[in-house]
Design a protein around this motif. Structure first.
Motif, PDB file in Angstrom:
ATOM      1  N   GLY A 171      20.113  46.869   1.608  1.00 41.15           N
ATOM      2  CA  GLY A 171      21.525  47.034   1.282  1.00 41.15           C
ATOM      3  C   GLY A 171      21.853  46.572  -0.122  1.00 41.15           C
ATOM      4  O   GLY A 171      22.744  47.119  -0.775  1.00 41.15           O
ATOM      5  N   ALA A 172      21.133  45.571  -0.610  1.00 46.83           N
ATOM      6  CA  ALA A 172      21.359  45.084  -1.976  1.00 46.83           C
ATOM      7  C   ALA A 172      20.728  46.011  -3.018  1.00 46.83           C
ATOM      8  O   ALA A 172      21.244  46.150  -4.115  1.00 46.83           O
ATOM      9  CB  ALA A 172      20.787  43.668  -2.130  1.00 46.83           C
ATOM     10  N   ILE A 173      19.627  46.652  -2.662  1.00 44.91           N
ATOM     11  CA  ILE A 173      18.939  47.537  -3.594  1.00 44.91           C
ATOM     12  C   ILE A 173      19.669  48.869  -3.736  1.00 44.91           C
ATOM     13  O   ILE A 173      19.769  49.421  -4.822  1.00 44.91           O
ATOM     14  CB  ILE A 173      17.471  47.764  -3.149  1.00 44.91           C
ATOM     15  CG1 ILE A 173      16.665  46.482  -3.368  1.00 44.91           C
ATOM     16  CG2 ILE A 173      16.837  48.927  -3.891  1.00 44.91           C
ATOM     17  CD1 ILE A 173      15.275  46.527  -2.789  1.00 44.91           C
ATOM     18  N   SER A 174      20.167  49.397  -2.620  1.00 47.64           N
ATOM     19  CA  SER A 174      20.775  50.723  -2.645  1.00 47.64           C
ATOM     20  C   SER A 174      22.249  50.663  -2.262  1.00 47.64           C
ATOM     21  O   SER A 174      22.627  49.951  -1.336  1.00 47.64           O
ATOM     22  CB  SER A 174      20.048  51.650  -1.670  1.00 47.64           C
ATOM     23  OG  SER A 174      20.699  52.893  -1.588  1.00 47.64           O
ATOM     24  N   LYS A 175      23.067  51.446  -2.952  1.00 46.34           N
ATOM     25  CA  LYS A 175      24.492  51.552  -2.623  1.00 46.34           C
ATOM     26  C   LYS A 175      24.705  52.479  -1.427  1.00 46.34           C
ATOM     27  O   LYS A 175      25.755  52.455  -0.803  1.00 46.34           O
ATOM     28  CB  LYS A 175      25.283  52.077  -3.830  1.00 46.34           C
ATOM     29  CG  LYS A 175      25.229  51.162  -5.023  1.00 46.34           C
ATOM     30  CD  LYS A 175      26.003  49.906  -4.753  1.00 46.34           C
ATOM     31  CE  LYS A 175      26.012  49.037  -5.993  1.00 46.34           C
ATOM     32  NZ  LYS A 175      26.272  47.663  -5.727  1.00 46.34           N
ATOM     33  N   SER A 176      23.713  53.302  -1.096  1.00 50.10           N
ATOM     34  CA  SER A 176      23.843  54.247   0.010  1.00 50.10           C
ATOM     35  C   SER A 176      23.676  53.535   1.341  1.00 50.10           C
ATOM     36  O   SER A 176      22.660  52.872   1.577  1.00 50.10           O
ATOM     37  CB  SER A 176      22.786  55.349  -0.115  1.00 50.10           C
ATOM     38  OG  SER A 176      22.792  56.158   1.051  1.00 50.10           O
ATOM     39  N   ARG A 177      24.649  53.678   2.207  1.00 53.34           N
ATOM     40  CA  ARG A 177      24.555  53.030   3.520  1.00 53.34           C
ATOM     41  C   ARG A 177      23.444  53.620   4.370  1.00 53.34           C
ATOM     42  O   ARG A 177      22.962  52.988   5.292  1.00 53.34           O
ATOM     43  CB  ARG A 177      25.889  53.059   4.245  1.00 53.34           C
ATOM     44  CG  ARG A 177      26.373  54.441   4.618  1.00 53.34           C
ATOM     45  CD  ARG A 177      27.689  54.393   5.316  1.00 53.34           C
ATOM     46  NE  ARG A 177      28.683  53.889   4.410  1.00 53.34           N
ATOM     47  CZ  ARG A 177      29.921  54.320   4.307  1.00 53.34           C
ATOM     48  NH1 ARG A 177      30.330  55.279   5.076  1.00 53.34           N
ATOM     49  NH2 ARG A 177      30.757  53.810   3.455  1.00 53.34           N
ATOM     50  N   TRP A 178      23.016  54.840   4.070  1.00 50.60           N
ATOM     51  CA  TRP A 178      21.969  55.469   4.860  1.00 50.60           C
ATOM     52  C   TRP A 178      20.636  54.745   4.678  1.00 50.60           C
ATOM     53  O   TRP A 178      19.792  54.771   5.580  1.00 50.60           O
ATOM     54  CB  TRP A 178      21.853  56.937   4.497  1.00 50.60           C
ATOM     55  CG  TRP A 178      23.094  57.673   4.895  1.00 50.60           C
ATOM     56  CD1 TRP A 178      24.073  58.139   4.053  1.00 50.60           C
ATOM     57  CD2 TRP A 178      23.540  57.951   6.215  1.00 50.60           C
ATOM     58  NE1 TRP A 178      25.078  58.702   4.776  1.00 50.60           N
ATOM     59  CE2 TRP A 178      24.782  58.592   6.118  1.00 50.60           C
ATOM     60  CE3 TRP A 178      23.021  57.711   7.475  1.00 50.60           C
ATOM     61  CZ2 TRP A 178      25.500  59.016   7.218  1.00 50.60           C
ATOM     62  CZ3 TRP A 178      23.736  58.131   8.584  1.00 50.60           C
ATOM     63  CH2 TRP A 178      24.949  58.773   8.460  1.00 50.60           C
ATOM     64  N   VAL A 179      20.438  54.102   3.578  1.00 49.36           N
ATOM     65  CA  VAL A 179      19.191  53.375   3.336  1.00 49.36           C
ATOM     66  C   VAL A 179      19.091  52.191   4.289  1.00 49.36           C
ATOM     67  O   VAL A 179      18.074  52.009   4.972  1.00 49.36           O
ATOM     68  CB  VAL A 179      19.093  52.907   1.863  1.00 49.36           C
ATOM     69  CG1 VAL A 179      17.912  51.981   1.668  1.00 49.36           C
ATOM     70  CG2 VAL A 179      18.984  54.110   0.948  1.00 49.36           C
ATOM     71  N   TRP A 180      20.114  51.368   4.362  1.00 47.89           N
ATOM     72  CA  TRP A 180      20.015  50.180   5.216  1.00 47.89           C
ATOM     73  C   TRP A 180      20.390  50.466   6.668  1.00 47.89           C
ATOM     74  O   TRP A 180      20.085  49.667   7.545  1.00 47.89           O
ATOM     75  CB  TRP A 180      20.829  49.027   4.651  1.00 47.89           C
ATOM     76  CG  TRP A 180      22.275  49.297   4.370  1.00 47.89           C
ATOM     77  CD1 TRP A 180      22.817  49.634   3.163  1.00 47.89           C
ATOM     78  CD2 TRP A 180      23.370  49.225   5.276  1.00 47.89           C
ATOM     79  NE1 TRP A 180      24.175  49.795   3.275  1.00 47.89           N
ATOM     80  CE2 TRP A 180      24.546  49.543   4.568  1.00 47.89           C
ATOM     81  CE3 TRP A 180      23.482  48.925   6.637  1.00 47.89           C
ATOM     82  CZ2 TRP A 180      25.800  49.573   5.145  1.00 47.89           C
ATOM     83  CZ3 TRP A 180      24.743  48.946   7.217  1.00 47.89           C
ATOM     84  CH2 TRP A 180      25.875  49.279   6.481  1.00 47.89           C
TER      85      TRP A 180
END
Length: 182
Positions: A171-180
């Motif tokens: 979640g800290a690395i990516s702004k996309s919620r789909w990642v986390w």
């Protein structure tokens, strides 16, 4: 309409700081190895070969308790690795204040105890006479608090890794919620 994922911003705050996906994968792999090999450290505390065998096979109530408790060794190792690599401590993985975490843990322990009670004592397919043969009710009730504690240790260790570490870091690395979310 408010963003239902807004609390994730606060949850991931401790994980921010320029860490790369490679670091996250490396730390995750180390932590997984700790979960796999952590129980081997517990073997050093077991006094004889028969008890070691029971530990690995889970053939006695005490050996099952020891298996679940061995996740505590893994949890300590995970926190130390994450502290070393990312500078984050235990409470940053939990995501809430210590007071809130204690209250939540107590509520969780009571819920687990209730589920265990319902699963073992109340189902109509369980013959109470057979249950008494497996473990007399007073003995079972005495062991229940220990079982609840070690189940919380085991489940908590997995939550520290997957929710407290991996989900926060992603979640800290990516702004996309789909990642986390995945």
């Amino acid at each position: 309409m408010s963003d239902p994922y807004a609390p994730m911003q606060e949850f991931t705050r401790p994980a921010r700081g320029g860490h790369t996906l490679g670091q996250v994968i490396w730390v995750f792999a180390i932590c997984e190895a700790l979960i796999i090999f952590g129980p081997l450290l517990m073997v050093g505390l077991i006094p004889n070969k028969a008890m070691v065998e029971a530990f690995f096979q889970g053939t006695t109530p005490m050996s099952v308790l020891a298996q679940f408790a061995s996740f505590g060794i893994s949890a300590i190792g995970m926190v130390l690795v994450i502290k070393r690599v990312h500078g984050r401590g235990f409470w940053s993985l939990v995501g809430v204040s210590p007071a809130t975490a204690v209250v939540d843990a107590w509520l969780c322990a009571k819920a687990v105890a209730l589920v265990l009670l319902v699963q073992v004592v109340l189902p109509p397919w369980v013959n109470v006479a057979e249950l008494a043969y497996i473990a007399p009710l007073p003995v079972w009730l005495i062991g229940l608090p220990f079982a609840v504690v070690v189940i919380v240790i085991q489940a908590g260790t997995e939550e520290l890794l997957f929710r407290g570490y991996l989900q926060q870091q992603l979640g800290a690395i990516s702004k996309s919620r789909w990642v986390w979310l995945v």
